[in-house]
Write an enzyme that holds these catalytic residues in place. Structure first.
Site, short mmCIF file in Angstrom:
data_model
loop_
_atom_site.label_atom_id
_atom_site.label_comp_id
_atom_site.label_asym_id
_atom_site.label_seq_id
_atom_site.Cartn_x
_atom_site.Cartn_y
_atom_site.Cartn_z
N ASP A 119 -12.13 21.43 42.92
CA ASP A 119 -11.02 22.17 43.55
C ASP A 119 -11.36 23.66 43.57
O ASP A 119 -11.03 24.37 44.53
CB ASP A 119 -9.72 21.97 42.76
N LYS B 152 -5.38 14.77 36.44
CA LYS B 152 -6.54 15.69 36.35
C LYS B 152 -6.83 16.15 34.92
O LYS B 152 -7.98 16.36 34.57
CB LYS B 152 -6.34 16.89 37.28
P1 NAP Z 1 1.87 21.20 40.02
O1 NAP Z 1 0.90 21.32 38.90
O2 NAP Z 1 2.97 20.20 39.93
O3 NAP Z 1 2.53 22.68 40.24
C1 NAP Z 1 3.59 22.85 41.13
C2 NAP Z 1 3.85 24.33 41.33
O4 NAP Z 1 4.86 24.46 42.36
C3 NAP Z 1 4.40 25.04 40.10
O5 NAP Z 1 3.87 26.35 40.05
C4 NAP Z 1 5.91 25.07 40.39
O6 NAP Z 1 6.59 26.13 39.76
C5 NAP Z 1 5.89 25.30 41.88
N1 NAP Z 1 7.16 24.94 42.52
C6 NAP Z 1 7.69 23.70 42.63
N2 NAP Z 1 8.89 23.78 43.27
C7 NAP Z 1 9.08 25.09 43.57
C8 NAP Z 1 10.14 25.81 44.21
N3 NAP Z 1 11.24 25.19 44.69
N4 NAP Z 1 10.02 27.14 44.37
C9 NAP Z 1 8.92 27.78 43.89
N5 NAP Z 1 7.90 27.17 43.25
C10 NAP Z 1 7.99 25.82 43.10
O7 NAP Z 1 1.13 20.90 41.39
P2 NAP Z 1 -0.37 21.25 41.83
O8 NAP Z 1 -1.28 20.14 41.46
O9 NAP Z 1 -0.72 22.62 41.40
O10 NAP Z 1 -0.23 21.17 43.45
C11 NAP Z 1 0.53 22.15 44.17
C12 NAP Z 1 0.42 21.87 45.65
O11 NAP Z 1 -0.94 21.99 46.08
C13 NAP Z 1 0.85 20.45 46.05
O12 NAP Z 1 1.52 20.54 47.30
C14 NAP Z 1 -0.46 19.71 46.20
O13 NAP Z 1 -0.35 18.63 47.09
C15 NAP Z 1 -1.35 20.81 46.76
N6 NAP Z 1 -2.78 20.60 46.48
C16 NAP Z 1 -3.64 20.57 47.53
C17 NAP Z 1 -4.99 20.42 47.31
C18 NAP Z 1 -5.93 20.41 48.48
O14 NAP Z 1 -7.08 20.01 48.32
N7 NAP Z 1 -5.49 20.85 49.63
C19 NAP Z 1 -5.50 20.29 46.00
C20 NAP Z 1 -4.59 20.33 44.94
C21 NAP Z 1 -3.23 20.49 45.19
P3 NAP Z 1 7.32 25.94 38.31
O15 NAP Z 1 6.24 26.13 37.29
O16 NAP Z 1 8.35 27.01 38.29
O17 NAP Z 1 7.90 24.55 38.30
#
Ligand code: NAP
Length: 281
Positions: A103, A67
């Site tokens: 998004d 992205k």
């Molecule tokens: P990302 O940039 O990789 O961010 C991941 C986040 O999760 C970070 O804040 C990370 O915290 C946190 N995290 C990971 N493991 C954790 C744990 N064990 N305990 C607490 N926090 C934890 O991912 P993203 O793109 O933002 O996506 C996040 C989620 O949203 C994913 O599941 C993705 O599939 C979903 N999503 C859905 C949509 C939709 O349209 N429904 C759109 C976008 C994303 P740290 O900074 O501490 O590592």
């Protein structure tokens, strides 16, 4: 032919091809428009995107991990994409590559009502959290941001404040600790962490008390897996309003389709396809 696709790595799990193809068919565009999934390694992303307009592509959705690269490759970008620092939708036209971020608009569209004046807690500080905070703060909510790694929440708030989303003097956008998040009173909670994709107990990893998920709260869980997430199940069992990740996916996908085709897709068709239901039910 107008080709569309989702670019990601990995991307085979994506529901977007089924959802967008169903929407195109329902719009009567099925013979002129196609939508596919393309797995692109990060070091090939730029070159791949630049080749697409010459291969009949009108646009693409972009997902993890591309992205930010999608914004960087674009010739023009919407204000949302610029301020969030990421794009999930690219359009190819004579003027070059245009980047948008649906998004943010998709999240707002998935909510049951306006957020102006509401208190919101965003969990996470990754890409989806940036879009969520940008959208909610821009729509007038008071937004607290918690992240496991606290410095990333600080950075997110600082970056979006620089981008003009904040009114720090009024305390409308602020990072919070786990204790502050647990003690706070929120009308909207948005889970933008990866918690919920596996078997973890969300209440062990996130600063949420299940007892406080009541009928006054709207919970949005961006995570989507094969079945309802534990957070959504818990919220619904306690009469909270819950919006799941597939609904947010549908809303961002619908917005992308409007950008490419100028037409209004059928959300129910997209929901059924995203949930794996056939048109016959
Ligand atoms: P990302 O940039 O990789 O961010 C991941 C986040 O999760 C970070 O804040 C990370 O915290 C946190 N995290 C990971 N493991 C954790 C744990 N064990 N305990 C607490 N926090 C934890 O991912 P993203 O793109 O933002 O996506 C996040 C989620 O949203 C994913 O599941 C993705 O599939 C979903 N999503 C859905 C949509 C939709 O349209 N429904 C759109 C976008 C994303 P740290 O900074 O501490 O590592």
């Amino acid at each position: 032919m107008n080709r569309l696709a989702v670019l990601g790595h990995p991307v085979s799990h994506s529901r977007s091809p089924a959802m967008q193809t169903a929407a195109l068919d329902a719009l009567g565009l099925g013979s002129e428009w196609t939508y596919e999934a393309i797995d692109v390694e990060p070091d090939r992303f730029d070159a791949c995107v630049r080749e697409l307009p010459g291969e009949e592509f009108a646009g693409v959705n972009v997902t993890i991990p591309h992205k930010e690269a999608a914004l960087a490759v674009a010739d023009q970008a919407s204000r949302a994409a610029q301020e969030i620092g990421a794009a999930n939708t690219l359009s190819f036209a004579a003027g070059g590559i245009r980047a948008e971020n649906t998004d943010a608009t998709g999240l707002l569209a998935s909510l049951p009502g306006p957020v102006e004046g509401r208190t919101a807690l965003v969990l996470g500080a990754g890409g989806s959290a940036r879009a969520a905070v940008w959208a909610l703060a821009g729509a007038g909510a008071s937004v607290s941001v918690w992240n496991r790694t606290g410095t990333r929440a600080d950075d997110l708030v600082r970056d979006l404040a620089v981008a003009g989303r904040d009114t720090p003097a009024e305390g409308l956008l602020a990072p919070v600790s786990g204790d502050q998040a647990r003690a706070g009173s929120y009308e909207l909670i948005v889970n933008c962490t990866a918690i919920g994709m596996g078997d973890e107990d969300p209440f062990e990893h996130l600063p949420l008390d299940p007892e406080r998920l009541d009928a006054e709260i709207v919970l949005v869980d961006l995570v989507y897996a094969g079945s309802e997430s534990r957070l959504v199940t818990e919220a619904r069992s306690r009469s909270a309003k819950a919006v799941d990740g597939l609904e947010v996916l549908v809303r961002q996908g619908a917005e992308s389709l409007r950008i490419w085709t100028g037409m209004e897709p059928d959300l129910d068709v997209m929901r059924d396809a995203a949930r794996g239901k056939s048109p016959d039910g």
